[in-house]
Write an enzyme that holds these catalytic residues in place. Structure first.
Site, PDB file in Angstrom:
ATOM      1  N   ILE A  17      92.577 -30.482  15.372  1.00 54.45           N
ATOM      2  CA  ILE A  17      92.775 -30.999  16.733  1.00 54.45           C
ATOM      3  C   ILE A  17      91.897 -30.274  17.757  1.00 54.45           C
ATOM      4  O   ILE A  17      91.550 -30.849  18.787  1.00 54.45           O
ATOM      5  CB  ILE A  17      94.270 -30.974  17.121  1.00 54.45           C
ATOM      6  CG1 ILE A  17      94.522 -31.958  18.260  1.00 54.45           C
ATOM      7  CG2 ILE A  17      94.755 -29.570  17.449  1.00 54.45           C
ATOM      8  CD1 ILE A  17      95.931 -32.430  18.378  1.00 54.45           C
ATOM      9  N   ASN A  30     105.270 -22.999  21.772  1.00 55.72           N
ATOM     10  CA  ASN A  30     106.647 -22.524  21.815  1.00 55.72           C
ATOM     11  C   ASN A  30     107.048 -22.374  23.280  1.00 55.72           C
ATOM     12  O   ASN A  30     106.201 -22.436  24.171  1.00 55.72           O
ATOM     13  CB  ASN A  30     106.851 -21.248  20.980  1.00 55.72           C
ATOM     14  CG  ASN A  30     106.000 -20.112  21.486  1.00 55.72           C
ATOM     15  OD1 ASN A  30     106.055 -19.754  22.669  1.00 55.72           O
ATOM     16  ND2 ASN A  30     105.195 -19.543  20.607  1.00 55.72           N
ATOM     17  N   GLY A  38      99.845 -21.116  13.948  1.00 56.69           N
ATOM     18  CA  GLY A  38      99.607 -22.531  13.641  1.00 56.69           C
ATOM     19  C   GLY A  38      98.652 -23.190  14.614  1.00 56.69           C
ATOM     20  O   GLY A  38      97.665 -22.593  15.059  1.00 56.69           O
ATOM     21  N   ASP A  40      99.097 -23.940  17.678  1.00 58.22           N
ATOM     22  CA  ASP A  40      99.139 -23.256  18.981  1.00 58.22           C
ATOM     23  C   ASP A  40      98.082 -22.142  19.017  1.00 58.22           C
ATOM     24  O   ASP A  40      97.267 -22.064  19.956  1.00 58.22           O
ATOM     25  CB  ASP A  40     100.554 -22.671  19.145  1.00 58.22           C
ATOM     26  CG  ASP A  40     100.873 -22.209  20.551  1.00 58.22           C
ATOM     27  OD1 ASP A  40     100.071 -22.482  21.456  1.00 58.22           O
ATOM     28  OD2 ASP A  40     101.936 -21.581  20.736  1.00 58.22           O
ATOM     29  N   SER A 130     106.220 -29.903  15.146  1.00 49.85           N
ATOM     30  CA  SER A 130     107.437 -29.346  14.496  1.00 49.85           C
ATOM     31  C   SER A 130     107.427 -29.317  12.973  1.00 49.85           C
ATOM     32  O   SER A 130     108.397 -28.836  12.384  1.00 49.85           O
ATOM     33  CB  SER A 130     108.721 -30.085  14.946  1.00 49.85           C
ATOM     34  OG  SER A 130     109.112 -29.688  16.230  1.00 49.85           O
ATOM     35  N   GLY A 132     105.431 -27.692  10.960  1.00 50.14           N
ATOM     36  CA  GLY A 132     104.921 -26.458  10.365  1.00 50.14           C
ATOM     37  C   GLY A 132     106.033 -25.418  10.323  1.00 50.14           C
ATOM     38  O   GLY A 132     107.045 -25.601   9.638  1.00 50.14           O
TER      39      GLY A 132
END
Ligand code: ADP
Length: 185
Positions: A17, A30, A38, A40, A130, A132
Site C-alpha cells: 500500500i 492503533n 505491520g 502502520d 484488522s 494481521g
C-alpha cells in the site's frame, strides 16, 4: 479483479500500500496514532517523520490527548508517500465476535470513505484492516469490508476504491468473497 458500480470502480490487487498512487491510502492504525508494526509501521517509514508529528498534533489538538476510538478515521498528509493523504482508522481487535467487531470493522471502511469524499477525493486504497496482529478472521473481514464498500459505491458517486492485499493468499480470499457478494445481488 475489477468491478464497476454506477460510475465507480472497485479493484482488488496484490501489492504494497505504501506504493499506491491513489489520492489517499488508509492506515490500519492503533488508537494512539503514534505508529506501530505491520502496515502502520510500513506507512510511517515510507512517509517519513513528519507523519508522526502530524498524528501527535491531531491527538493533542483534535482528540484532547485521547486515543482515536475504534472504527473512527482521521486524515493527514502523505509526506514522502506517492499518495497525497493518509486516512488513519483503528480496526477492532478480534475477541471472537463478542464485542461488536463486525460493525466496528464496517465503520472503519464507511468512515474512511466518507472522509475521503468530504475532502473531494476520487480514489482511495485500503489494506486488509484488522486481519494481521488484530487477528480478525480474514474471510469474515473480507465480506465485511467488501459489503461496506459496495454499499457506499452503490449510493455515492465516488471514483475508484482499491483493496491492496499484501499476499496472494489474502487476495484469493477477497476475490472469492467479492464473487460471492456479486452473485447474491
Ligand atoms: P491490524 O493491526 O489492523 O491487524 P496489521 O498491519 O497487523 O494490522 O495487518 C493488516 C494487514 O495489512 C495484514 O493483512 C498485513 O499482511 C497487511 N500488510 C502489512 N504490510 C502491508 C503493506 N505494506 N501493504 C499492504 N498491506 C500490508
Amino acid at each position: 479483479m475489477e468491478v464497476r458500480m454506477n460510475s465507480n470502480a472497485l479493484k482488488l490487487i496484490t501489492g504494497d500500500i505504501t506504493k499506491q498512487t491513489t489520492e489517499a491510502i488508509v492506515n490500519a492504525a492503533n488508537g494512539t496514532l503514534l505508529g506501530g508494526g505491520g502496515v502502520d509501521g510500513a506507512i510511517h517509514r515510507a512517509a517519513g517523520k513528519e507523519l508522526v508529528a502530524e498524528c501527535k498534533k491531531i491527538r493533542e489538538e483534535v482528540l484532547g490527548g485521547d486515543d482515536l476510538p475504534t472504527g473512527e478515521a482521521v486524515i493527514t498528509n502523505g509526506y514522502n508517500l506517492p499518495a497525497k493523504y493518509v486516512i488513519h482508522t483503528v480496526g477492532p481487535i478480534w475477541h471472537g465476535n463478542t464485542q461488536n467487531e463486525e460493525a466496528l470493522l464496517a465503520n472503519c471502511y464507511k468512515h474512511s470513505l466518507q472522509l475521503a469524499q468530504e475532502k473531494g477525493m476520487t480514489s482511495i486504497s485500503f489494506p486488509s484492516i484488522s486481519t494481521g496482529v488484530y487477528r480478525f478472521p480474514i474471510d469474515l473481514a473480507a465480506r465485511t469490508a467488501l459489503k461496506t464498500i459496495i454499499h457506499f459505491l452503490q449510493h455515492h458517486s465516488f471514483g475508484q476504491v482499491v483493496m491492496t492485499l499484501f499476499s496472494p493468499e489474502d487476495y484469493r480470499v477477497y476475490e472469492s468473497a467479492l464473487q460471492q457478494l456479486l452473485e447474491k445481488q
